[in-house]
Design a protein around this motif. Structure first.
Motif, PDB file in Angstrom:
ATOM      1  N   LEU A  62       0.840  -1.187   0.000  1.00 46.93           N
ATOM      2  CA  LEU A  62       0.000   0.000   0.000  1.00 46.93           C
ATOM      3  C   LEU A  62       0.882   1.246   0.000  1.00 46.93           C
ATOM      4  CD1 LEU A  62      -3.268   0.547   1.907  1.00 46.93           C
ATOM      5  CD2 LEU A  62      -1.509   2.296   1.977  1.00 46.93           C
ATOM      6  N   ARG A  63       1.887   1.276   0.863  1.00 51.19           N
ATOM      7  CA  ARG A  63       2.811   2.411   0.946  1.00 51.19           C
ATOM      8  C   ARG A  63       3.510   2.620  -0.400  1.00 51.19           C
ATOM      9  NH1 ARG A  63       6.649   1.095   5.100  1.00 51.19           N
ATOM     10  NH2 ARG A  63       7.562  -0.169   3.480  1.00 51.19           N
ATOM     11  N   GLU A  64       3.963   1.530  -1.024  1.00 51.44           N
ATOM     12  CA  GLU A  64       4.651   1.628  -2.308  1.00 51.44           C
ATOM     13  C   GLU A  64       3.735   2.220  -3.377  1.00 51.44           C
ATOM     14  OE1 GLU A  64       6.787  -1.243  -5.644  1.00 51.44           O
ATOM     15  OE2 GLU A  64       6.265  -2.103  -3.700  1.00 51.44           O
ATOM     16  N   ILE A  65       2.528   1.708  -3.479  1.00 50.70           N
ATOM     17  CA  ILE A  65       1.582   2.170  -4.503  1.00 50.70           C
ATOM     18  C   ILE A  65       1.234   3.636  -4.301  1.00 50.70           C
ATOM     19  CG2 ILE A  65      -0.808   1.919  -5.316  1.00 50.70           C
ATOM     20  CD1 ILE A  65      -0.385  -1.169  -4.736  1.00 50.70           C
ATOM     21  N   VAL A  66       0.920   4.009  -3.073  1.00 52.16           N
ATOM     22  CA  VAL A  66       0.524   5.391  -2.794  1.00 52.16           C
ATOM     23  C   VAL A  66       1.702   6.345  -2.999  1.00 52.16           C
ATOM     24  CG1 VAL A  66      -0.281   6.954  -0.977  1.00 52.16           C
ATOM     25  CG2 VAL A  66      -1.388   4.734  -1.293  1.00 52.16           C
ATOM     26  N   ILE A 109      -4.949 -11.186  -9.615  1.00 54.54           N
ATOM     27  CA  ILE A 109      -5.365 -10.818  -8.249  1.00 54.54           C
ATOM     28  C   ILE A 109      -6.436  -9.723  -8.296  1.00 54.54           C
ATOM     29  CG2 ILE A 109      -4.576 -10.048  -5.972  1.00 54.54           C
ATOM     30  CD1 ILE A 109      -3.233 -12.692  -6.989  1.00 54.54           C
ATOM     31  N   GLY A 110      -6.221  -8.697  -9.119  1.00 48.92           N
ATOM     32  CA  GLY A 110      -7.185  -7.607  -9.217  1.00 48.92           C
ATOM     33  C   GLY A 110      -8.540  -8.093  -9.698  1.00 48.92           C
ATOM     34  N   ARG A 111      -8.547  -8.951 -10.704  1.00 47.30           N
ATOM     35  CA  ARG A 111      -9.802  -9.509 -11.218  1.00 47.30           C
ATOM     36  C   ARG A 111     -10.505 -10.330 -10.134  1.00 47.30           C
ATOM     37  NH1 ARG A 111     -12.225  -9.960 -15.814  1.00 47.30           N
ATOM     38  NH2 ARG A 111     -10.428  -9.111 -16.921  1.00 47.30           N
ATOM     39  N   ALA A 112      -9.736 -11.153  -9.425  1.00 51.25           N
ATOM     40  CA  ALA A 112     -10.328 -11.979  -8.362  1.00 51.25           C
ATOM     41  C   ALA A 112     -10.901 -11.100  -7.251  1.00 51.25           C
ATOM     42  CB  ALA A 112      -9.289 -12.949  -7.809  1.00 51.25           C
ATOM     43  N   LEU A 113     -10.174 -10.058  -6.862  1.00 52.34           N
ATOM     44  CA  LEU A 113     -10.681  -9.149  -5.835  1.00 52.34           C
ATOM     45  C   LEU A 113     -11.927  -8.413  -6.331  1.00 52.34           C
ATOM     46  CD1 LEU A 113      -7.331  -7.681  -4.484  1.00 52.34           C
ATOM     47  CD2 LEU A 113      -8.994  -8.990  -3.136  1.00 52.34           C
ATOM     48  N   GLY A 114     -11.907  -7.974  -7.586  1.00 52.93           N
ATOM     49  CA  GLY A 114     -13.066  -7.281  -8.137  1.00 52.93           C
ATOM     50  C   GLY A 114     -14.302  -8.153  -8.156  1.00 52.93           C
ATOM     51  N   SER A 162       4.541  -6.847  -6.887  1.00 51.95           N
ATOM     52  CA  SER A 162       5.214  -8.130  -7.137  1.00 51.95           C
ATOM     53  C   SER A 162       4.245  -9.215  -7.593  1.00 51.95           C
ATOM     54  CB  SER A 162       5.948  -8.591  -5.876  1.00 51.95           C
ATOM     55  OG  SER A 162       5.026  -8.799  -4.823  1.00 51.95           O
ATOM     56  N   ALA A 163       2.940  -8.999  -7.409  1.00 50.97           N
ATOM     57  CA  ALA A 163       1.921  -9.980  -7.802  1.00 50.97           C
ATOM     58  C   ALA A 163       1.134  -9.532  -9.027  1.00 50.97           C
ATOM     59  CB  ALA A 163       0.973 -10.240  -6.635  1.00 50.97           C
ATOM     60  N   ALA A 164       1.537  -8.430  -9.658  1.00 48.88           N
ATOM     61  CA  ALA A 164       0.817  -7.909 -10.824  1.00 48.88           C
ATOM     62  C   ALA A 164       0.800  -8.936 -11.952  1.00 48.88           C
ATOM     63  CB  ALA A 164       1.479  -6.619 -11.300  1.00 48.88           C
ATOM     64  N   GLY A 165      -0.305  -8.946 -12.680  1.00 49.20           N
ATOM     65  CA  GLY A 165      -0.424  -9.831 -13.830  1.00 49.20           C
ATOM     66  C   GLY A 165      -0.818 -11.256 -13.506  1.00 49.20           C
ATOM     67  N   VAL A 189      -8.481  -9.362   2.111  1.00 48.15           N
ATOM     68  CA  VAL A 189      -7.095  -9.559   1.702  1.00 48.15           C
ATOM     69  C   VAL A 189      -7.018 -10.838   0.880  1.00 48.15           C
ATOM     70  CG1 VAL A 189      -6.471 -10.780   3.861  1.00 48.15           C
ATOM     71  CG2 VAL A 189      -4.702  -9.613   2.524  1.00 48.15           C
ATOM     72  N   ALA A 190      -6.203 -10.789  -0.169  1.00 42.89           N
ATOM     73  CA  ALA A 190      -5.907 -11.975  -0.975  1.00 42.89           C
ATOM     74  C   ALA A 190      -4.543 -12.478  -0.537  1.00 42.89           C
ATOM     75  CB  ALA A 190      -5.895 -11.620  -2.461  1.00 42.89           C
ATOM     76  N   VAL A 191      -4.477 -13.739  -0.144  1.00 41.52           N
ATOM     77  CA  VAL A 191      -3.218 -14.303   0.349  1.00 41.52           C
ATOM     78  C   VAL A 191      -2.878 -15.572  -0.425  1.00 41.52           C
ATOM     79  CG1 VAL A 191      -3.436 -13.332   2.677  1.00 41.52           C
ATOM     80  CG2 VAL A 191      -4.391 -15.578   2.193  1.00 41.52           C
ATOM     81  N   ASP A 192      -1.578 -15.805  -0.565  1.00 40.37           N
ATOM     82  CA  ASP A 192      -1.162 -17.064  -1.185  1.00 40.37           C
ATOM     83  C   ASP A 192      -1.137 -18.148  -0.108  1.00 40.37           C
ATOM     84  OD1 ASP A 192       1.267 -16.797   0.186  1.00 40.37           O
ATOM     85  OD2 ASP A 192       2.421 -16.316  -1.603  1.00 40.37           O
ATOM     86  N   PRO A 193      -0.854 -19.397  -0.472  1.00 36.98           N
ATOM     87  CA  PRO A 193      -0.934 -20.484   0.512  1.00 36.98           C
ATOM     88  C   PRO A 193      -0.047 -20.305   1.749  1.00 36.98           C
ATOM     89  CG  PRO A 193      -0.938 -21.411  -1.685  1.00 36.98           C
ATOM     90  CD  PRO A 193      -0.670 -19.928  -1.839  1.00 36.98           C
ATOM     91  N   ASP A 194       1.056 -19.550   1.616  1.00 37.63           N
ATOM     92  CA  ASP A 194       1.904 -19.351   2.802  1.00 37.63           C
ATOM     93  C   ASP A 194       1.474 -18.141   3.633  1.00 37.63           C
ATOM     94  OD1 ASP A 194       2.906 -17.067   1.574  1.00 37.63           O
ATOM     95  OD2 ASP A 194       4.954 -17.827   1.365  1.00 37.63           O
ATOM     96  N   GLY A 195       0.368 -17.473   3.218  1.00 36.77           N
ATOM     97  CA  GLY A 195      -0.159 -16.349   3.987  1.00 36.77           C
ATOM     98  C   GLY A 195       0.344 -14.991   3.538  1.00 36.77           C
ATOM     99  N   THR A 196       1.170 -14.933   2.511  1.00 33.05           N
ATOM    100  CA  THR A 196       1.670 -13.655   2.011  1.00 33.05           C
ATOM    101  C   THR A 196       0.539 -12.872   1.361  1.00 33.05           C
ATOM    102  OG1 THR A 196       3.858 -14.580   1.620  1.00 33.05           O
ATOM    103  CG2 THR A 196       3.316 -12.558   0.431  1.00 33.05           C
ATOM    104  N   ALA A 197       0.395 -11.619   1.763  1.00 33.22           N
ATOM    105  CA  ALA A 197      -0.640 -10.759   1.188  1.00 33.22           C
ATOM    106  C   ALA A 197      -0.259 -10.388  -0.240  1.00 33.22           C
ATOM    107  CB  ALA A 197      -0.818  -9.510   2.033  1.00 33.22           C
ATOM    108  N   LEU A 198      -1.170 -10.681  -1.177  1.00 37.06           N
ATOM    109  CA  LEU A 198      -0.959 -10.382  -2.595  1.00 37.06           C
ATOM    110  C   LEU A 198      -1.727  -9.147  -3.035  1.00 37.06           C
ATOM    111  CD1 LEU A 198      -1.480 -14.034  -3.875  1.00 37.06           C
ATOM    112  CD2 LEU A 198       0.706 -12.867  -3.462  1.00 37.06           C
ATOM    113  N   GLY A 199      -2.764  -8.835  -2.318  1.00 38.05           N
ATOM    114  CA  GLY A 199      -3.597  -7.686  -2.637  1.00 38.05           C
ATOM    115  C   GLY A 199      -4.652  -7.511  -1.575  1.00 38.05           C
TER     116      GLY A 199
END
Length: 162
Positions: free
Chosen positions: A18-22, A94-99, A88-91, A53-63
């Motif tokens: 979030l900090r990086e994007i903003v 993730i955005g489509r799934a969240l939407g 790092s998760a672009a493409g 929050v979208a997370v991968d199997p190890d719990g890392t937040a992707l979006g």
């Protein structure tokens, strides 16, 4: 990937992207130097809003995304939503799934429509994604966003009846 309701424990995984994007200042109408406490307050919304929050199997937040009423009182039947995907998760969809997830949540919560008030027109990936999910451009604020490299660009109002 799993999409679930975010908790306070998810914030340390959300804040870095979030900090990086903003701070880049290309897609969000937030102050580029927003501090962590203010960002947390703005992103982890109170009911009736919700943050996921979208997370991968190890719990890392992707979006992450948040869903709130677009207005109060007589306007609270229209939802508003905001989305951020870790660069790092672009493409990876993730955005489509969240939407899709937030559209389903909005329907389940009884909203009649969803509106995005400030989609930066130069963010063509987001505009294309929202159009592919059924949103229409219903308004435009000419030069409503000061892009760091493109100068003043339009902000779009996008809408979808649910």
């Amino acid at each position: 990937m799993e999409i679930r309701n975010a908790t306070a424990d998810d914030w340390p995984g959300i804040w870095p992207f979030l900090r990086e994007i903003v701070s880049v200042g290309e897609t969000y109408t937030w102050p580029r130097d927003v501090d962590e406490a203010r960002a947390r307050e703005m992103w982890l919304v109170a009911p009736p809003g919700r943050t996921v929050v979208a997370v991968d199997p190890d719990g890392t937040a992707l979006g992450s995304a948040k869903l709130t009423p677009n207005q109060l009182g007589p306007g609270d039947h229209v939802a508003n939503a905001s989305f951020m995907v870790a660069p790092s998760a672009a493409g990876r969809g993730i955005g489509r799934a969240l939407g899709t997830h937030l559209l389903d949540l909005a329907r389940a919560d009884g909203y009649r429509a969803m509106q995005f008030n400030a989609v930066v027109a130069s963010n063509t990936r987001a505009v294309g994604l929202w159009r592919s999910l059924g949103f229409e451009i219903v308004g435009r604020t000419p030069e409503g966003f000061h892009h760091p490299s493109e100068g003043y660009v339009d902000l779009l109002v996008m809408y979808q009846r649910l």
